[in-house]
Design an enzyme around this catalytic site. Structure first.
Site, PDB file in Angstrom:
ATOM      1  N   LYS A 144      -2.556   5.994  -4.536  1.00  0.00           N
ATOM      2  CA  LYS A 144      -3.652   6.932  -4.263  1.00  0.00           C
ATOM      3  C   LYS A 144      -3.412   8.279  -4.947  1.00  0.00           C
ATOM      4  O   LYS A 144      -2.268   8.723  -5.059  1.00  0.00           O
ATOM      5  CB  LYS A 144      -3.779   7.149  -2.741  1.00  0.00           C
ATOM      6  CG  LYS A 144      -3.724   5.854  -1.949  1.00  0.00           C
ATOM      7  CD  LYS A 144      -3.926   6.027  -0.458  1.00  0.00           C
ATOM      8  CE  LYS A 144      -3.626   4.710   0.255  1.00  0.00           C
ATOM      9  NZ  LYS A 144      -2.218   4.577   0.718  1.00  0.00           N
ATOM     10  N   HIS A 193      -7.314   9.672  -2.262  1.00  0.00           N
ATOM     11  CA  HIS A 193      -6.682   9.603  -0.934  1.00  0.00           C
ATOM     12  C   HIS A 193      -7.547  10.247   0.167  1.00  0.00           C
ATOM     13  O   HIS A 193      -7.694   9.689   1.246  1.00  0.00           O
ATOM     14  CB  HIS A 193      -5.304  10.279  -1.000  1.00  0.00           C
ATOM     15  CG  HIS A 193      -4.328   9.783   0.015  1.00  0.00           C
ATOM     16  ND1 HIS A 193      -2.976   9.725  -0.212  1.00  0.00           N
ATOM     17  CD2 HIS A 193      -4.502   9.319   1.272  1.00  0.00           C
ATOM     18  CE1 HIS A 193      -2.364   9.247   0.856  1.00  0.00           C
ATOM     19  NE2 HIS A 193      -3.262   9.000   1.773  1.00  0.00           N
ATOM     20  N   ASP A 196       0.851  -1.200   0.000  1.00  0.00           N
ATOM     21  CA  ASP A 196       0.000   0.000   0.000  1.00  0.00           C
ATOM     22  C   ASP A 196       0.884   1.247   0.000  1.00  0.00           C
ATOM     23  O   ASP A 196       1.528   1.560   0.999  1.00  0.00           O
ATOM     24  CB  ASP A 196      -0.901   0.001   1.246  1.00  0.00           C
ATOM     25  CG  ASP A 196      -1.889   1.159   1.207  1.00  0.00           C
ATOM     26  OD1 ASP A 196      -2.983   0.980   0.632  1.00  0.00           O
ATOM     27  OD2 ASP A 196      -1.563   2.240   1.735  1.00  0.00           O
TER      28      ASP A 196
HETATM   29  N1  LIG Z   1      -5.236   6.425   3.529  1.00  0.00           N
HETATM   30  C1  LIG Z   1      -4.689   7.129   4.488  1.00  0.00           C
HETATM   31  O1  LIG Z   1      -5.005   8.312   4.683  1.00  0.00           O
HETATM   32  C2  LIG Z   1      -3.654   6.507   5.366  1.00  0.00           C
HETATM   33  C3  LIG Z   1      -3.207   7.158   6.527  1.00  0.00           C
HETATM   34  C4  LIG Z   1      -2.261   6.524   7.322  1.00  0.00           C
HETATM   35  C5  LIG Z   1      -1.771   5.269   6.968  1.00  0.00           C
HETATM   36  N2  LIG Z   1      -2.203   4.663   5.812  1.00  0.00           N
HETATM   37  C6  LIG Z   1      -1.697   3.332   5.368  1.00  0.00           C
HETATM   38  O2  LIG Z   1      -1.723   2.436   6.478  1.00  0.00           O
HETATM   39  C7  LIG Z   1      -0.411   1.906   6.687  1.00  0.00           C
HETATM   40  C8  LIG Z   1      -0.193   1.562   8.150  1.00  0.00           C
HETATM   41  O3  LIG Z   1      -0.430   2.694   8.974  1.00  0.00           O
HETATM   42  P1  LIG Z   1       0.725   3.528   9.700  1.00  0.00           P
HETATM   43  O4  LIG Z   1       1.975   3.399   8.936  1.00  0.00           O
HETATM   44  O5  LIG Z   1       0.190   4.894   9.924  1.00  0.00           O
HETATM   45  O6  LIG Z   1       0.837   2.883  11.133  1.00  0.00           O
HETATM   46  P2  LIG Z   1       0.844   1.426  11.791  1.00  0.00           P
HETATM   47  O7  LIG Z   1       1.060   0.380  10.767  1.00  0.00           O
HETATM   48  O8  LIG Z   1      -0.357   1.343  12.671  1.00  0.00           O
HETATM   49  O9  LIG Z   1       2.118   1.514  12.757  1.00  0.00           O
HETATM   50  C9  LIG Z   1       3.424   1.701  12.280  1.00  0.00           C
HETATM   51  C10 LIG Z   1       4.342   2.003  13.467  1.00  0.00           C
HETATM   52  O10 LIG Z   1       4.327   0.908  14.385  1.00  0.00           O
HETATM   53  C11 LIG Z   1       5.623   0.361  14.532  1.00  0.00           C
HETATM   54  N3  LIG Z   1       5.473  -1.106  14.501  1.00  0.00           N
HETATM   55  C12 LIG Z   1       5.118  -1.870  13.436  1.00  0.00           C
HETATM   56  N4  LIG Z   1       5.026  -3.168  13.781  1.00  0.00           N
HETATM   57  C13 LIG Z   1       5.330  -3.237  15.093  1.00  0.00           C
HETATM   58  C14 LIG Z   1       5.415  -4.312  16.007  1.00  0.00           C
HETATM   59  N5  LIG Z   1       5.180  -5.574  15.617  1.00  0.00           N
HETATM   60  N6  LIG Z   1       5.730  -4.031  17.303  1.00  0.00           N
HETATM   61  C15 LIG Z   1       5.980  -2.759  17.682  1.00  0.00           C
HETATM   62  N7  LIG Z   1       5.908  -1.689  16.861  1.00  0.00           N
HETATM   63  C16 LIG Z   1       5.592  -1.925  15.563  1.00  0.00           C
HETATM   64  C17 LIG Z   1       6.454   0.881  13.365  1.00  0.00           C
HETATM   65  O11 LIG Z   1       7.804   1.059  13.749  1.00  0.00           O
HETATM   66  P3  LIG Z   1       9.088   0.711  12.830  1.00  0.00           P
HETATM   67  O12 LIG Z   1       8.753   1.051  11.402  1.00  0.00           O
HETATM   68  O13 LIG Z   1      10.143   1.585  13.403  1.00  0.00           O
HETATM   69  O14 LIG Z   1       9.369  -0.761  13.015  1.00  0.00           O
HETATM   70  C18 LIG Z   1       5.784   2.219  13.103  1.00  0.00           C
HETATM   71  O15 LIG Z   1       6.298   3.204  13.981  1.00  0.00           O
HETATM   72  C19 LIG Z   1       0.482   3.029   6.145  1.00  0.00           C
HETATM   73  O16 LIG Z   1       1.824   2.614   5.953  1.00  0.00           O
HETATM   74  C20 LIG Z   1      -0.238   3.394   4.882  1.00  0.00           C
HETATM   75  O17 LIG Z   1       0.001   2.429   3.880  1.00  0.00           O
HETATM   76  C21 LIG Z   1      -3.139   5.265   5.014  1.00  0.00           C
END
Ligand SMILES: NC(=O)c1ccc[n+]([C@@H]2O[C@H](COP(=O)([O-])OP(=O)(O)OC[C@H]3O[C@@H](n4cnc5c(N)ncnc54)[C@H](OP(=O)(O)O)[C@@H]3O)[C@@H](O)[C@H]2O)c1
Length: 283
Positions: free
Chosen positions: A77, A110, A47
Site C-alpha cells: 500500500k 492506504h 498483505d
Molecule cells: N488497510 C488498513 O488500514 C489496515 C488496518 C489494519 C489492518 N490491516 C490488515 O489486516 C490484517 C489483520 O488485521 P489486524 O492485524 O489489525 O488484526 P486481526 O487479524 O483482527 O487480529 C490480530 C490479533 O489477534 C490475535 N490472534 C490471531 N489469531 C488468533 C486466534 N486464532 N486466536 C486468538 N487470537 C488470535 C493476534 O495475536 P498474536 O499475533 O499474538 O498471535 C493479534 O493480536 C493486518 O495484519 C493488515 O494486513 C489493514
C-alpha cells in the site's frame, strides 16, 4: 467439502486467494519467521504495506520459501506521505525494491486522507493507474475509502478499484460501504477480521464455537468468507497461524450467520480510525 482456499475473480480479470496472511504490527525481526510459517501452512496471499516497515522481510520470506514468485499473491500500500504523483512513483519503486520483486499483485492507496492534499486522492489514484498500465501492479485498489470517496473516483476516473480494504468484523459490519462495493463489482477486504482478538470473548461467538466444534477465531473468519469478503488475519503464533487457515472444511447455517451479523454495533463498533478524518502521516 473442499478445504482449499478459493480464488475469487477481481473485476480486472485477475484473481485473489480469499484467505491471506496480514503482517501489520509484526516486528521486522519476526516477519520472516511468521511469513515462512504461514507459507508452510499453505497461505499464498500476504498483505503488507510500506507503513508496516516489513516489506523487505516479506520478500525475503517468499524467496526463502522456495515457492515460485507467481504462486504467492502480494499486496502492499501507498503510505500516507506519498500521495503526490512524483512521490507515489518513487514510493512504488521503493516498495518493489524492498520486496525485490519486479511486479506486485495488488497495490492500494492506504488511506483516502480527505483532509490532506487539498482533498485530492484522485491524483494518487491516477498514478496507480500508471503502475497497472506498465504491468508492475497487476491490480490496483483502495483502502479505507468511504462511499463518497468511491463515487468521486467513479466520476473523475475511468478505472474501478479491484478491491476496497476496510475495517469489518462482527462488531463493525461496515454494511453501507460493503453494499456499495458489491454494487460496483469491487471486492471488499475485511481488515482486523477478528477485531484484533476483541470479538473472540463474545458470548455469542463462544456459544457458536462450542456448537460447531470450532474455535471462536475460526467461526468469525468463516462468517467473513461466507459473506464473500477477503480476509488476512495476523498472528505471530504458529498454532494460531494454522488454526486460522482451517476454515474451509465446515459451514455456518443461515441462522448462525445471522446471529453473528446481529452483533454489529454500527459506528460504535469501529476500532480503528475514521477514514473521513484520519490524517496521520508517518515522519
Ligand atoms: N488497510 C488498513 O488500514 C489496515 C488496518 C489494519 C489492518 N490491516 C490488515 O489486516 C490484517 C489483520 O488485521 P489486524 O492485524 O489489525 O488484526 P486481526 O487479524 O483482527 O487480529 C490480530 C490479533 O489477534 C490475535 N490472534 C490471531 N489469531 C488468533 C486466534 N486464532 N486466536 C486468538 N487470537 C488470535 C493476534 O495475536 P498474536 O499475533 O499474538 O498471535 C493479534 O493480536 C493486518 O495484519 C493488515 O494486513 C489493514
Amino acid at each position: 467439502m473442499a478445504s482449499t482456499v478459493p480464488n475469487i475473480s477481481l473485476n480486472d480479470g485477475n484473481s485473489i486467494p480469499q484467505l491471506g496472511f496480514g503482517v501489520f504490527q509484526i516486528d521486522p525481526k519476526d516477519t520472516v519467521q511468521a511469513v515462512r510459517a504461514a507459507l508452510d501452512v499453505g497461505y499464498r496471499h500476504i498483505d503488507t504495506a510500506e507503513m508496516y516497515g516489513n516489506e523487505a522481510e516479506v520478500g525475503q520470506a517468499v524467496r526463502e520459501s522456495g515457492l515460485d514468485r507467481r504462486e504467492v499473491f502480494i499486496t502492499s500500500k501507498l503510505n500516507n506521505g506519498f500521495h503526490r504523483p512524483d512521490d507515489a512513483r518513487r514510493a512504488f519503486d521503493s516498495t518493489l525494491e524492498a520486496l525485490k520483486m519486479d511486479y506486485i499483485d495488488l497495490f492500494l492507496i492506504h488511506w483516502p486522507l480527505p483532509t490532506l492534499y487539498d482533498g485530492d486522492f484522485v491524483s494518487a489514484w491516477k498514478t496507480l493507474e500508471e503502475f497497472r498500465r506498465d504491468g508492475r501492479a497487476r491490480s490496483i485498489g483502495v483502502s479505507n475509502f468511504q462511499v463518497a470517496h468511491l463515487e468521486r473516483l467513479a466520476a473523475e476516473t475511468g478505472t474501478v478499484p479491484a478491491v476496497n480494504q476496510i475495517e469489518v468484523h462482527p462488531y463493525f459490519g461496515n454494511e453501507e460501504v460493503r453494499a456499495y462495493d458489491r454494487g460496483r463489482d469491487i471486492l471488499t477486504e475485511a481488515w482486523s477480521p477478528i477485531a484484533q482478538g476483541k470479538v473472540l470473548d463474545d458470548p455469542t461467538v463462544i456459544d457458536i464455537a462450542e456448537q460447531v466444534g470450532r474455535t471462536p477465531a475460526q467461526v468469525v473468519l468463516r462468517w467473513h468468507v461466507q459473506r464473500g469478503d477477503i480476509v488476512f488475519p495476523k498472528s505471530v503464533t504458529p498454532s494460531r497461524i494454522e488454526e486460522n487457515f482451517r476454515i474451509f472444511d465446515f459451514e455456518l447455517d443461515d441462522a448462525t450467520m445471522e446471529r453473528i451479523t446481529a452483533l454489529d454495533k454500527g459506528e460504535a463498533g469501529r476500532q480503528g480510525p475514521d477514514p473521513d478524518t484520519f490524517d496521520y502521516v508517518p515522519r
